[in-house]
Design a protein around this motif. Structure first.
Motif, PDB file in Angstrom:
ATOM      1  N   UNK A  38       0.855  -1.185   0.000  1.00  0.00           N
ATOM      2  CA  UNK A  38       0.000   0.000   0.000  1.00  0.00           C
ATOM      3  C   UNK A  38       0.896   1.242   0.000  1.00  0.00           C
ATOM      4  N   UNK A  39       0.344   2.403  -0.367  1.00  0.00           N
ATOM      5  CA  UNK A  39       1.194   3.606  -0.422  1.00  0.00           C
ATOM      6  C   UNK A  39       1.354   4.286   0.939  1.00  0.00           C
ATOM      7  N   UNK A  40       0.982   3.570   2.010  1.00  0.00           N
ATOM      8  CA  UNK A  40       1.119   4.151   3.348  1.00  0.00           C
ATOM      9  C   UNK A  40       1.776   3.153   4.295  1.00  0.00           C
ATOM     10  N   UNK A  41       2.474   3.700   5.279  1.00  0.00           N
ATOM     11  CA  UNK A  41       2.975   2.873   6.373  1.00  0.00           C
ATOM     12  C   UNK A  41       2.190   3.283   7.599  1.00  0.00           C
ATOM     13  N   UNK A  42       1.661   2.301   8.312  1.00  0.00           N
ATOM     14  CA  UNK A  42       0.845   2.618   9.473  1.00  0.00           C
ATOM     15  C   UNK A  42       1.643   2.375  10.743  1.00  0.00           C
ATOM     16  N   UNK A  43       1.549   3.318  11.664  1.00  0.00           N
ATOM     17  CA  UNK A  43       2.261   3.167  12.943  1.00  0.00           C
ATOM     18  C   UNK A  43       1.328   3.546  14.087  1.00  0.00           C
ATOM     19  N   UNK A  44       1.511   2.876  15.221  1.00  0.00           N
ATOM     20  CA  UNK A  44       0.705   3.210  16.411  1.00  0.00           C
ATOM     21  C   UNK A  44       1.377   4.346  17.157  1.00  0.00           C
ATOM     22  N   UNK A  45       0.617   5.394  17.514  1.00  0.00           N
ATOM     23  CA  UNK A  45       1.222   6.477  18.294  1.00  0.00           C
ATOM     24  C   UNK A  45       1.183   6.147  19.793  1.00  0.00           C
ATOM     25  N   UNK A  46       1.663   7.075  20.623  1.00  0.00           N
ATOM     26  CA  UNK A  46       1.759   6.802  22.064  1.00  0.00           C
ATOM     27  C   UNK A  46       0.408   6.492  22.702  1.00  0.00           C
ATOM     28  N   UNK A  47      -0.678   7.045  22.113  1.00  0.00           N
ATOM     29  CA  UNK A  47      -2.011   6.791  22.671  1.00  0.00           C
ATOM     30  C   UNK A  47      -2.632   5.508  22.114  1.00  0.00           C
ATOM     31  N   UNK A  48      -1.848   4.763  21.337  1.00  0.00           N
ATOM     32  CA  UNK A  48      -2.363   3.505  20.792  1.00  0.00           C
ATOM     33  C   UNK A  48      -3.212   3.706  19.547  1.00  0.00           C
ATOM     34  N   UNK A  49      -3.255   4.959  19.048  1.00  0.00           N
ATOM     35  CA  UNK A  49      -4.030   5.191  17.817  1.00  0.00           C
ATOM     36  C   UNK A  49      -3.139   4.957  16.599  1.00  0.00           C
ATOM     37  N   UNK A  50      -3.791   4.507  15.506  1.00  0.00           N
ATOM     38  CA  UNK A  50      -2.996   4.234  14.308  1.00  0.00           C
ATOM     39  C   UNK A  50      -2.880   5.499  13.455  1.00  0.00           C
ATOM     40  N   UNK A  51      -1.644   5.840  13.113  1.00  0.00           N
ATOM     41  CA  UNK A  51      -1.402   6.990  12.238  1.00  0.00           C
ATOM     42  C   UNK A  51      -0.726   6.500  10.976  1.00  0.00           C
ATOM     43  N   UNK A  52      -0.840   7.274   9.909  1.00  0.00           N
ATOM     44  CA  UNK A  52      -0.202   6.822   8.669  1.00  0.00           C
ATOM     45  C   UNK A  52       0.882   7.784   8.215  1.00  0.00           C
ATOM     46  N   UNK A  53       1.883   7.223   7.513  1.00  0.00           N
ATOM     47  CA  UNK A  53       2.870   8.050   6.819  1.00  0.00           C
ATOM     48  C   UNK A  53       2.799   7.665   5.347  1.00  0.00           C
TER      49      UNK A  53
END
Ligand code: GDG
Length: 511
Positions: A38-53
Protein backbone atom coordinates in the motif's frame (compact mmCIF):
# COMPACT_ATOMS: atom_id res chain seq x y z
CA UNK A 1 30.25 7.59 -29.40
CA UNK A 2 28.90 9.71 -32.25
CA UNK A 3 27.96 13.38 -32.18
CA UNK A 4 24.32 12.41 -32.83
CA UNK A 5 24.21 11.52 -29.18
CA UNK A 6 24.30 15.17 -28.23
CA UNK A 7 21.20 16.15 -30.19
CA UNK A 8 18.42 17.98 -28.40
CA UNK A 9 16.09 15.80 -26.38
CA UNK A 10 12.50 16.29 -27.37
CA UNK A 11 10.31 16.86 -24.33
CA UNK A 12 8.02 13.88 -24.87
CA UNK A 13 5.04 15.28 -23.01
CA UNK A 14 4.60 18.87 -21.93
CA UNK A 15 3.25 19.24 -18.40
CA UNK A 16 -0.12 20.63 -19.51
CA UNK A 17 -0.45 17.92 -22.18
CA UNK A 18 0.08 15.36 -19.46
CA UNK A 19 -2.53 16.97 -17.25
CA UNK A 20 -5.04 17.09 -20.10
CA UNK A 21 -4.41 13.42 -20.82
CA UNK A 22 -4.90 12.47 -17.21
CA UNK A 23 -8.14 14.36 -16.83
CA UNK A 24 -9.49 13.28 -20.28
CA UNK A 25 -8.74 9.58 -19.87
CA UNK A 26 -9.91 9.49 -16.29
CA UNK A 27 -12.92 11.82 -16.36
CA UNK A 28 -15.49 9.05 -16.91
CA UNK A 29 -13.68 6.41 -14.90
CA UNK A 30 -13.17 5.01 -11.47
CA UNK A 31 -9.54 4.19 -10.69
CA UNK A 32 -8.42 1.09 -8.82
CA UNK A 33 -4.71 0.56 -8.18
CA UNK A 34 -3.53 -2.77 -6.77
CA UNK A 35 -0.02 -3.53 -5.60
CA UNK A 36 1.51 -5.76 -2.98
CA UNK A 37 2.45 -2.69 -0.97
CA UNK A 38 0.00 0.00 0.00
CA UNK A 39 1.19 3.61 -0.42
CA UNK A 40 1.12 4.15 3.35
CA UNK A 41 2.97 2.87 6.37
CA UNK A 42 0.84 2.62 9.47
CA UNK A 43 2.26 3.17 12.94
CA UNK A 44 0.70 3.21 16.41
CA UNK A 45 1.22 6.48 18.29
CA UNK A 46 1.76 6.80 22.06
CA UNK A 47 -2.01 6.79 22.67
CA UNK A 48 -2.36 3.50 20.79
CA UNK A 49 -4.03 5.19 17.82
CA UNK A 50 -3.00 4.23 14.31
CA UNK A 51 -1.40 6.99 12.24
CA UNK A 52 -0.20 6.82 8.67
CA UNK A 53 2.87 8.05 6.82
CA UNK A 54 2.63 8.38 3.07
CA UNK A 55 5.14 6.13 1.28
CA UNK A 56 7.94 7.77 -0.68
CA UNK A 57 9.24 7.05 -4.15
CA UNK A 58 8.24 8.12 -7.63
CA UNK A 59 5.79 5.32 -8.25
CA UNK A 60 3.63 6.21 -5.26
CA UNK A 61 3.83 9.92 -6.08
CA UNK A 62 2.84 9.38 -9.73
CA UNK A 63 0.00 7.00 -9.06
CA UNK A 64 -1.35 9.00 -6.13
CA UNK A 65 -1.24 12.05 -8.39
CA UNK A 66 -3.93 10.45 -10.55
CA UNK A 67 -6.36 10.63 -7.65
CA UNK A 68 -6.60 14.38 -8.30
CA UNK A 69 -8.71 13.64 -11.36
CA UNK A 70 -10.81 10.70 -10.33
CA UNK A 71 -12.32 8.67 -7.51
CA UNK A 72 -9.45 6.38 -6.64
CA UNK A 73 -8.76 3.41 -4.42
CA UNK A 74 -5.45 1.65 -3.74
CA UNK A 75 -5.62 -1.97 -2.63
CA UNK A 76 -2.51 -3.40 -0.96
CA UNK A 77 -1.68 -6.44 1.12
CA UNK A 78 -1.55 -6.06 4.88
CA UNK A 79 1.89 -6.74 6.23
CA UNK A 80 1.75 -5.54 9.83
CA UNK A 81 -0.82 -5.88 12.61
CA UNK A 82 -1.56 -2.15 12.18
CA UNK A 83 -2.46 -2.74 8.50
CA UNK A 84 -4.84 -5.51 9.52
CA UNK A 85 -6.52 -3.37 12.17
CA UNK A 86 -6.85 -0.32 9.95
CA UNK A 87 -8.29 -2.27 7.01
CA UNK A 88 -9.44 0.79 5.09
CA UNK A 89 -9.20 4.54 5.28
CA UNK A 90 -8.85 7.80 3.41
CA UNK A 91 -5.45 9.33 2.76
CA UNK A 92 -5.43 13.02 1.87
CA UNK A 93 -3.17 13.97 -1.02
CA UNK A 94 -0.48 16.61 -0.79
CA UNK A 95 -1.48 20.28 -1.27
CA UNK A 96 -5.17 19.49 -0.58
CA UNK A 97 -5.53 17.96 -4.02
CA UNK A 98 -8.15 15.40 -3.07
CA UNK A 99 -7.86 12.04 -1.41
CA UNK A 100 -7.45 8.35 -2.11
CA UNK A 101 -9.08 5.41 -0.36
CA UNK A 102 -6.57 2.83 0.76
CA UNK A 103 -7.69 -0.65 1.72
CA UNK A 104 -5.93 -3.89 2.57
CA UNK A 105 -6.52 -7.52 1.76
CA UNK A 106 -5.52 -9.53 4.81
CA UNK A 107 -4.35 -13.09 4.23
CA UNK A 108 -3.38 -15.12 7.30
CA UNK A 109 0.29 -15.07 8.16
CA UNK A 110 1.10 -18.49 6.70
CA UNK A 111 -0.56 -17.71 3.36
CA UNK A 112 1.30 -14.41 3.21
CA UNK A 113 4.63 -16.11 3.89
CA UNK A 114 3.94 -18.72 1.19
CA UNK A 115 2.88 -16.05 -1.31
CA UNK A 116 5.67 -13.60 -0.58
CA UNK A 117 8.65 -15.49 0.84
CA UNK A 118 8.33 -18.73 -1.12
CA UNK A 119 6.76 -17.93 -4.49
CA UNK A 120 7.11 -14.19 -5.28
CA UNK A 121 10.51 -13.88 -3.62
CA UNK A 122 12.55 -15.88 -4.24
CA UNK A 123 10.99 -18.14 -6.93
CA UNK A 124 9.63 -15.59 -9.43
CA UNK A 125 12.20 -12.92 -8.57
CA UNK A 126 15.07 -15.38 -9.02
CA UNK A 127 13.68 -16.70 -12.32
CA UNK A 128 13.11 -13.23 -13.74
CA UNK A 129 16.57 -12.03 -12.70
CA UNK A 130 18.43 -15.04 -14.17
CA UNK A 131 19.54 -16.07 -10.68
CA UNK A 132 18.80 -19.79 -10.92
CA UNK A 133 21.64 -22.26 -10.86
CA UNK A 134 19.93 -25.07 -12.76
CA UNK A 135 22.07 -27.84 -11.29
CA UNK A 136 20.69 -27.07 -7.83
CA UNK A 137 17.83 -24.58 -8.11
CA UNK A 138 14.95 -24.29 -8.37
CA UNK A 139 13.24 -27.35 -6.97
CA UNK A 140 9.49 -27.66 -7.01
CA UNK A 141 8.72 -29.98 -4.12
CA UNK A 142 5.55 -30.54 -2.12
CA UNK A 143 6.38 -27.45 -0.05
CA UNK A 144 6.61 -25.29 -3.18
CA UNK A 145 3.30 -26.55 -4.53
CA UNK A 146 1.61 -25.97 -1.19
CA UNK A 147 3.00 -22.41 -1.20
CA UNK A 148 1.71 -21.94 -4.73
CA UNK A 149 -1.84 -23.11 -4.03
CA UNK A 150 -2.27 -21.95 -0.45
CA UNK A 151 -0.15 -18.82 -0.74
CA UNK A 152 0.27 -17.27 -4.19
CA UNK A 153 -3.02 -18.45 -5.72
CA UNK A 154 -4.92 -17.69 -2.52
CA UNK A 155 -3.58 -14.16 -2.07
CA UNK A 156 -4.12 -13.41 -5.78
CA UNK A 157 -7.74 -14.55 -5.33
CA UNK A 158 -8.13 -12.25 -2.33
CA UNK A 159 -6.91 -9.32 -4.42
CA UNK A 160 -9.22 -10.29 -7.30
CA UNK A 161 -12.23 -10.56 -4.96
CA UNK A 162 -11.50 -7.15 -3.46
CA UNK A 163 -11.16 -5.62 -6.93
CA UNK A 164 -14.33 -7.30 -8.21
CA UNK A 165 -16.27 -5.84 -5.28
CA UNK A 166 -15.03 -2.40 -6.26
CA UNK A 167 -15.79 -2.90 -9.94
CA UNK A 168 -19.33 -4.00 -9.06
CA UNK A 169 -19.88 -1.00 -6.81
CA UNK A 170 -18.42 1.52 -9.26
CA UNK A 171 -20.73 3.99 -10.99
CA UNK A 172 -18.23 4.64 -13.80
CA UNK A 173 -16.26 1.98 -15.74
CA UNK A 174 -13.17 1.22 -13.67
CA UNK A 175 -9.60 1.40 -14.86
CA UNK A 176 -7.67 -1.20 -12.87
CA UNK A 177 -3.90 -0.66 -12.70
CA UNK A 178 -2.17 -3.77 -11.36
CA UNK A 179 1.49 -3.63 -10.32
CA UNK A 180 4.16 -6.26 -10.62
CA UNK A 181 4.96 -9.93 -10.19
CA UNK A 182 3.05 -10.49 -6.97
CA UNK A 183 -0.28 -10.25 -8.80
CA UNK A 184 0.15 -12.22 -12.04
CA UNK A 185 -3.02 -14.30 -11.55
CA UNK A 186 -5.33 -11.45 -10.54
CA UNK A 187 -6.50 -10.38 -14.05
CA UNK A 188 -7.74 -13.83 -14.97
CA UNK A 189 -9.56 -14.27 -11.65
CA UNK A 190 -11.29 -10.93 -12.23
CA UNK A 191 -12.39 -11.88 -15.76
CA UNK A 192 -13.55 -15.33 -14.69
CA UNK A 193 -15.74 -13.78 -12.03
CA UNK A 194 -17.11 -10.80 -13.94
CA UNK A 195 -17.01 -11.89 -17.58
CA UNK A 196 -18.56 -9.18 -19.71
CA UNK A 197 -21.10 -8.29 -17.04
CA UNK A 198 -19.62 -4.85 -16.49
CA UNK A 199 -17.24 -2.70 -18.54
CA UNK A 200 -13.77 -2.34 -17.07
CA UNK A 201 -10.18 -2.08 -18.29
CA UNK A 202 -7.30 -4.08 -16.86
CA UNK A 203 -3.72 -2.85 -17.11
CA UNK A 204 -0.69 -4.46 -15.52
CA UNK A 205 2.86 -3.17 -15.27
CA UNK A 206 5.73 -5.59 -14.64
CA UNK A 207 8.61 -3.77 -12.89
CA UNK A 208 11.18 -6.56 -13.24
CA UNK A 209 12.78 -8.14 -16.33
CA UNK A 210 10.94 -10.74 -18.41
CA UNK A 211 13.51 -13.36 -19.40
CA UNK A 212 13.44 -15.52 -22.54
CA UNK A 213 11.01 -18.37 -23.12
CA UNK A 214 13.72 -21.00 -22.39
CA UNK A 215 13.90 -19.86 -18.77
CA UNK A 216 10.13 -20.11 -18.44
CA UNK A 217 10.47 -23.62 -19.85
CA UNK A 218 11.99 -24.66 -16.49
CA UNK A 219 8.79 -23.69 -14.66
CA UNK A 220 6.30 -26.60 -14.47
CA UNK A 221 3.56 -26.19 -17.12
CA UNK A 222 0.67 -25.77 -14.66
CA UNK A 223 2.38 -22.86 -12.91
CA UNK A 224 3.74 -21.34 -16.12
CA UNK A 225 0.41 -21.46 -17.89
CA UNK A 226 -1.46 -20.00 -14.93
CA UNK A 227 0.94 -17.05 -14.97
CA UNK A 228 0.71 -16.53 -18.73
CA UNK A 229 -3.07 -16.90 -18.79
CA UNK A 230 -3.26 -14.45 -15.90
CA UNK A 231 -1.23 -11.84 -17.75
CA UNK A 232 -3.06 -12.48 -21.03
CA UNK A 233 -6.31 -11.50 -19.32
CA UNK A 234 -5.12 -7.88 -19.21
CA UNK A 235 -6.10 -5.33 -21.84
CA UNK A 236 -2.78 -3.52 -21.67
CA UNK A 237 0.39 -5.11 -20.34
CA UNK A 238 3.47 -2.96 -19.76
CA UNK A 239 7.12 -3.88 -19.40
CA UNK A 240 10.21 -1.77 -18.70
CA UNK A 241 11.90 -2.37 -22.08
CA UNK A 242 11.10 -3.41 -25.60
CA UNK A 243 13.12 -6.57 -25.12
CA UNK A 244 11.10 -7.56 -22.04
CA UNK A 245 7.89 -7.04 -24.02
CA UNK A 246 9.19 -9.11 -26.95
CA UNK A 247 10.36 -11.83 -24.55
CA UNK A 248 6.86 -11.98 -23.10
CA UNK A 249 5.27 -12.39 -26.52
CA UNK A 250 7.81 -15.11 -27.37
CA UNK A 251 7.09 -16.87 -24.08
CA UNK A 252 3.38 -16.95 -24.88
CA UNK A 253 4.09 -18.19 -28.40
CA UNK A 254 6.19 -21.06 -26.98
CA UNK A 255 4.29 -21.97 -23.86
CA UNK A 256 0.67 -20.90 -24.05
CA UNK A 257 -1.32 -23.20 -26.34
CA UNK A 258 -4.12 -21.68 -28.48
CA UNK A 259 -2.44 -18.27 -28.58
CA UNK A 260 -2.06 -16.00 -31.59
CA UNK A 261 0.75 -13.48 -31.39
CA UNK A 262 1.50 -10.44 -33.50
CA UNK A 263 5.00 -9.13 -32.83
CA UNK A 264 4.64 -6.08 -35.05
CA UNK A 265 1.44 -4.85 -33.46
CA UNK A 266 2.36 -6.12 -29.99
CA UNK A 267 -0.88 -8.05 -29.58
CA UNK A 268 -1.53 -11.47 -28.05
CA UNK A 269 -4.92 -13.06 -28.63
CA UNK A 270 -5.83 -15.77 -26.18
CA UNK A 271 -9.32 -17.33 -26.15
CA UNK A 272 -10.73 -14.39 -28.08
CA UNK A 273 -9.25 -11.71 -25.81
CA UNK A 274 -6.64 -9.19 -27.04
CA UNK A 275 -3.79 -8.14 -24.77
CA UNK A 276 -1.73 -5.20 -26.01
CA UNK A 277 1.90 -5.50 -24.95
CA UNK A 278 4.10 -2.39 -24.74
CA UNK A 279 7.19 -1.00 -23.05
CA UNK A 280 6.81 1.95 -20.67
CA UNK A 281 10.23 2.63 -19.14
CA UNK A 282 9.68 3.79 -15.58
CA UNK A 283 11.53 6.81 -14.24
CA UNK A 284 11.96 9.10 -11.27
CA UNK A 285 10.27 12.24 -9.97
CA UNK A 286 13.05 14.65 -11.01
CA UNK A 287 11.61 17.69 -9.24
CA UNK A 288 10.99 15.93 -5.92
CA UNK A 289 14.46 14.40 -5.95
CA UNK A 290 16.10 17.77 -6.61
CA UNK A 291 14.08 19.29 -3.77
CA UNK A 292 15.37 16.58 -1.43
CA UNK A 293 18.92 17.08 -2.71
CA UNK A 294 18.67 20.78 -1.75
CA UNK A 295 17.73 20.11 1.90
CA UNK A 296 20.00 20.79 4.90
CA UNK A 297 19.90 17.12 5.86
CA UNK A 298 21.47 16.11 2.56
CA UNK A 299 23.95 19.00 2.75
CA UNK A 300 25.05 17.79 6.18
CA UNK A 301 25.81 14.32 4.80
CA UNK A 302 27.62 15.89 1.87
CA UNK A 303 29.85 17.87 4.24
CA UNK A 304 30.55 14.72 6.20
CA UNK A 305 31.58 12.76 3.09
CA UNK A 306 33.80 15.58 1.84
CA UNK A 307 35.49 15.90 5.23
CA UNK A 308 36.01 12.18 5.51
CA UNK A 309 37.16 11.33 1.98
CA UNK A 310 38.84 14.58 1.04
CA UNK A 311 40.22 14.65 -2.48
CA UNK A 312 39.89 10.95 -3.22
CA UNK A 313 37.88 10.02 -6.31
CA UNK A 314 34.62 8.49 -5.16
CA UNK A 315 33.22 5.30 -6.69
CA UNK A 316 29.68 5.03 -5.35
CA UNK A 317 27.04 2.33 -5.49
CA UNK A 318 23.55 2.43 -3.93
CA UNK A 319 21.60 -0.81 -3.74
CA UNK A 320 19.52 -3.11 -1.68
CA UNK A 321 21.59 -6.07 -0.41
CA UNK A 322 20.22 -8.01 -3.33
CA UNK A 323 22.14 -10.73 -5.21
CA UNK A 324 20.86 -9.49 -8.58
CA UNK A 325 22.61 -6.14 -7.97
CA UNK A 326 25.97 -7.97 -8.31
CA UNK A 327 27.67 -6.21 -5.42
CA UNK A 328 30.39 -8.83 -4.89
CA UNK A 329 31.57 -8.64 -8.52
CA UNK A 330 31.70 -4.85 -8.13
CA UNK A 331 34.32 -5.24 -5.39
CA UNK A 332 36.17 -7.84 -7.47
CA UNK A 333 36.31 -5.27 -10.29
CA UNK A 334 37.79 -2.66 -7.95
CA UNK A 335 40.35 -5.22 -6.84
CA UNK A 336 41.27 -5.97 -10.46
CA UNK A 337 41.45 -2.29 -11.33
CA UNK A 338 43.87 -1.66 -8.44
CA UNK A 339 46.02 -4.57 -9.57
CA UNK A 340 46.05 -3.50 -13.23
CA UNK A 341 46.49 0.20 -12.46
CA UNK A 342 48.23 0.51 -9.07
CA UNK A 343 48.60 4.25 -9.63
CA UNK A 344 45.00 4.56 -8.35
CA UNK A 345 45.92 3.04 -4.97
CA UNK A 346 45.27 5.60 -2.25
CA UNK A 347 43.56 7.87 -4.80
CA UNK A 348 40.09 6.29 -4.94
CA UNK A 349 37.41 5.47 -2.40
CA UNK A 350 34.70 2.90 -3.08
CA UNK A 351 31.59 3.77 -1.08
CA UNK A 352 28.85 1.13 -1.04
CA UNK A 353 25.56 2.31 0.46
CA UNK A 354 23.49 -0.79 1.02
CA UNK A 355 19.93 -1.10 2.27
CA UNK A 356 19.21 -4.43 4.01
CA UNK A 357 16.67 -6.36 2.01
CA UNK A 358 14.56 -9.52 2.45
CA UNK A 359 16.62 -10.64 5.41
CA UNK A 360 14.06 -13.34 6.15
CA UNK A 361 15.14 -15.17 2.96
CA UNK A 362 18.21 -17.41 3.48
CA UNK A 363 19.93 -16.48 0.20
CA UNK A 364 19.83 -12.81 1.16
CA UNK A 365 21.42 -13.40 4.59
CA UNK A 366 24.24 -15.35 2.95
CA UNK A 367 24.68 -12.67 0.33
CA UNK A 368 25.21 -9.97 2.95
CA UNK A 369 27.95 -12.14 4.50
CA UNK A 370 29.55 -12.54 1.06
CA UNK A 371 29.44 -8.78 0.51
CA UNK A 372 31.20 -8.04 3.80
CA UNK A 373 33.81 -10.74 3.15
CA UNK A 374 34.51 -9.45 -0.38
CA UNK A 375 34.92 -5.87 0.85
CA UNK A 376 37.22 -7.07 3.62
CA UNK A 377 39.32 -8.95 1.07
CA UNK A 378 39.93 -5.87 -1.07
CA UNK A 379 40.78 -3.83 2.03
CA UNK A 380 43.18 -6.49 3.28
CA UNK A 381 44.89 -6.80 -0.12
CA UNK A 382 45.25 -3.12 -0.95
CA UNK A 383 44.56 -1.03 2.15
CA UNK A 384 46.97 0.23 4.77
CA UNK A 385 46.77 2.23 7.98
CA UNK A 386 45.85 5.41 6.08
CA UNK A 387 43.55 4.05 3.38
CA UNK A 388 40.69 1.57 3.32
CA UNK A 389 39.66 1.26 -0.34
CA UNK A 390 36.11 0.02 0.37
CA UNK A 391 33.67 1.44 2.88
CA UNK A 392 30.35 -0.37 3.25
CA UNK A 393 27.54 1.59 4.90
CA UNK A 394 24.58 -0.67 5.63
CA UNK A 395 21.28 0.87 6.65
CA UNK A 396 18.20 2.65 5.39
CA UNK A 397 19.00 6.33 4.87
CA UNK A 398 17.80 7.85 1.62
CA UNK A 399 19.12 11.41 2.25
CA UNK A 400 22.58 9.90 2.85
CA UNK A 401 22.29 7.96 -0.43
CA UNK A 402 21.30 11.16 -2.28
CA UNK A 403 24.32 13.01 -0.81
CA UNK A 404 26.63 10.21 -2.02
CA UNK A 405 25.03 10.37 -5.47
CA UNK A 406 25.77 14.09 -5.59
CA UNK A 407 29.46 13.43 -5.00
CA UNK A 408 30.35 10.40 -7.10
CA UNK A 409 33.10 10.51 -9.71
CA UNK A 410 31.91 7.07 -10.78
CA UNK A 411 28.49 5.53 -10.17
CA UNK A 412 28.63 1.75 -10.47
CA UNK A 413 25.42 -0.01 -11.56
CA UNK A 414 26.47 -3.53 -12.58
CA UNK A 415 23.29 -5.56 -11.96
CA UNK A 416 23.10 -9.12 -13.29
CA UNK A 417 19.58 -8.17 -14.32
CA UNK A 418 17.42 -5.20 -13.36
CA UNK A 419 13.98 -4.14 -14.57
CA UNK A 420 15.05 -0.50 -14.79
CA UNK A 421 17.39 0.53 -11.94
CA UNK A 422 16.31 3.91 -10.67
CA UNK A 423 19.67 4.70 -9.10
CA UNK A 424 21.09 4.98 -12.64
CA UNK A 425 18.54 7.75 -13.26
CA UNK A 426 18.78 9.43 -9.86
CA UNK A 427 22.58 9.68 -9.91
CA UNK A 428 22.97 11.88 -13.01
CA UNK A 429 19.97 13.98 -11.89
CA UNK A 430 21.66 15.15 -8.67
CA UNK A 431 25.38 14.61 -9.29
CA UNK A 432 27.53 17.74 -8.91
CA UNK A 433 30.80 16.47 -10.38
CA UNK A 434 30.11 15.36 -13.97
CA UNK A 435 30.48 11.83 -12.63
CA UNK A 436 30.64 8.88 -15.01
CA UNK A 437 28.01 6.11 -14.87
CA UNK A 438 29.20 2.54 -15.42
CA UNK A 439 26.04 0.72 -16.44
CA UNK A 440 25.26 -2.97 -16.85
CA UNK A 441 23.85 -3.80 -20.26
CA UNK A 442 21.30 -5.94 -18.43
CA UNK A 443 19.50 -3.04 -16.74
CA UNK A 444 16.36 -1.58 -18.25
CA UNK A 445 18.00 1.83 -17.90
CA UNK A 446 20.44 0.99 -20.71
CA UNK A 447 17.62 1.41 -23.26
CA UNK A 448 17.67 5.18 -22.63
CA UNK A 449 21.03 5.84 -21.00
CA UNK A 450 23.55 3.68 -22.90
CA UNK A 451 24.96 6.47 -25.12
CA UNK A 452 26.03 8.55 -22.10
CA UNK A 453 27.25 5.71 -19.89
CA UNK A 454 30.14 3.26 -20.01
CA UNK A 455 28.24 0.06 -20.67
CA UNK A 456 29.59 -3.21 -19.32
CA UNK A 457 28.57 -6.84 -19.24
CA UNK A 458 27.86 -7.63 -15.57
CA UNK A 459 29.92 -10.84 -15.27
CA UNK A 460 32.91 -9.26 -17.04
CA UNK A 461 34.98 -8.15 -14.08
CA UNK A 462 37.88 -7.21 -16.34
CA UNK A 463 35.71 -4.93 -18.51
CA UNK A 464 34.27 -3.35 -15.36
CA UNK A 465 37.78 -2.73 -14.01
CA UNK A 466 38.81 -1.21 -17.35
CA UNK A 467 35.70 0.98 -17.33
CA UNK A 468 36.61 2.23 -13.83
CA UNK A 469 40.10 3.11 -15.02
CA UNK A 470 38.76 4.79 -18.14
CA UNK A 471 36.33 6.85 -16.07
CA UNK A 472 39.10 7.90 -13.67
CA UNK A 473 41.33 9.20 -16.46
CA UNK A 474 38.53 10.51 -18.71
CA UNK A 475 39.09 14.08 -20.01
CA UNK A 476 36.86 16.66 -18.33
CA UNK A 477 35.08 17.58 -21.58
CA UNK A 478 33.97 14.01 -22.28
CA UNK A 479 32.80 13.63 -18.69
CA UNK A 480 30.79 16.83 -18.98
CA UNK A 481 29.14 15.76 -22.24
CA UNK A 482 28.25 12.33 -20.95
CA UNK A 483 26.88 13.68 -17.68
CA UNK A 484 24.81 16.23 -19.58
CA UNK A 485 23.41 13.55 -21.88
CA UNK A 486 22.36 11.43 -18.93
CA UNK A 487 20.84 14.36 -17.06
CA UNK A 488 18.82 15.48 -20.03
CA UNK A 489 17.73 11.98 -20.96
CA UNK A 490 16.23 11.55 -17.50
CA UNK A 491 14.65 15.02 -17.47
CA UNK A 492 12.98 14.35 -20.83
CA UNK A 493 11.32 11.14 -19.61
CA UNK A 494 10.55 11.39 -15.95
CA UNK A 495 7.89 9.50 -13.99
CA UNK A 496 5.02 11.58 -15.37
CA UNK A 497 5.97 10.46 -18.88
CA UNK A 498 5.77 6.82 -17.75
CA UNK A 499 2.22 7.42 -16.63
CA UNK A 500 1.21 9.57 -19.61
CA UNK A 501 2.43 6.97 -22.12
CA UNK A 502 0.15 4.43 -20.51
CA UNK A 503 -2.84 6.76 -20.53
CA UNK A 504 -2.14 7.84 -24.10
CA UNK A 505 -1.90 4.20 -25.20
CA UNK A 506 -5.22 3.42 -23.50
CA UNK A 507 -6.83 6.38 -25.29
CA UNK A 508 -5.34 5.43 -28.68
CA UNK A 509 -6.46 1.82 -28.34
CA UNK A 510 -9.92 2.91 -27.21
CA UNK A 511 -9.60 0.88 -24.01
C1 GDG B 1 12.45 -2.51 -8.55
C2 GDG B 1 13.17 -3.14 -9.75
C3 GDG B 1 12.96 -0.98 -10.97
C4 GDG B 1 18.39 3.94 -1.95
N1 GDG B 1 18.76 3.94 -0.66
C5 GDG B 1 17.63 4.08 0.03
C6 GDG B 1 16.55 4.11 -0.86
N2 GDG B 1 17.06 4.04 -2.08
C7 GDG B 1 16.27 4.12 -3.32
C8 GDG B 1 17.11 4.29 -4.54
C9 GDG B 1 16.07 3.96 -5.62
C10 GDG B 1 15.27 2.84 -4.96
O1 GDG B 1 15.54 2.92 -3.55
C11 GDG B 1 15.70 1.48 -5.49
O2 GDG B 1 15.20 1.35 -6.80
P1 GDG B 1 15.92 0.47 -7.92
O3 GDG B 1 15.23 0.72 -9.21
O4 GDG B 1 17.36 0.81 -7.94
O5 GDG B 1 15.80 -1.05 -7.46
P2 GDG B 1 14.64 -2.02 -6.86
O6 GDG B 1 14.40 -1.72 -5.43
O7 GDG B 1 15.14 -3.39 -7.14
O8 GDG B 1 13.30 -1.73 -7.69
C12 GDG B 1 13.93 -2.07 -10.49
C13 GDG B 1 12.10 -0.48 -9.82
O9 GDG B 1 11.49 -1.57 -9.12
C14 GDG B 1 11.00 0.46 -10.33
O10 GDG B 1 10.23 -0.13 -11.33
O11 GDG B 1 13.72 0.10 -11.46
O12 GDG B 1 14.59 -2.65 -11.61
O13 GDG B 1 14.06 -4.16 -9.31
O14 GDG B 1 15.20 5.00 -5.83
O15 GDG B 1 17.67 5.55 -4.58
N3 GDG B 1 15.28 4.23 -0.46
C15 GDG B 1 15.05 4.31 0.87
N4 GDG B 1 16.05 4.28 1.79
C16 GDG B 1 17.36 4.17 1.42
O16 GDG B 1 18.26 4.13 2.26
N5 GDG B 1 13.77 4.41 1.29
Amino acid sequence: MTEAVWEEFPQIFKIDECETLQSEVLKNRTLIIAANRAPVTLVKNEDGEIEFQRGGGGLVTALLGLARYVNARWIGCSITEEDRQWREGVIPLENDEGEILVSFVSPDEESYTDYYNVIANPLLWFLQHSMWDFVRTPTFDARTWKAWHEGYVKVNRLFAEAIVRQIEAADKPPLVMLQDYHLYLVPRFIRETLGERKPYTLTHFVHIPWPGSEDWGMVPPAMRQAILQGLCSNDLLGFQTREDALNFIRTCESHLPDTEVNFTKGVITFHGHDTHVRDFPISIDVEALRELAATDEVAEYRRHFIERYGDRKLIVRVDRTEPSKNIVRGFAALNEMLELYPEHCGEVQFLALLVPSRMEVGEYQNYLDEIMAAAGRVNALHGDSTWEPVRVLVGEDYPRAVAAMQLYDILLVNSIADGMNLVAKEGPTVNLKDGVVILSERTGARQQLAPGALVISPCDIYATAEAMHRALIMPAEERRKRAEFLRRAVEAEDISVWLCWQLKTLAELGL
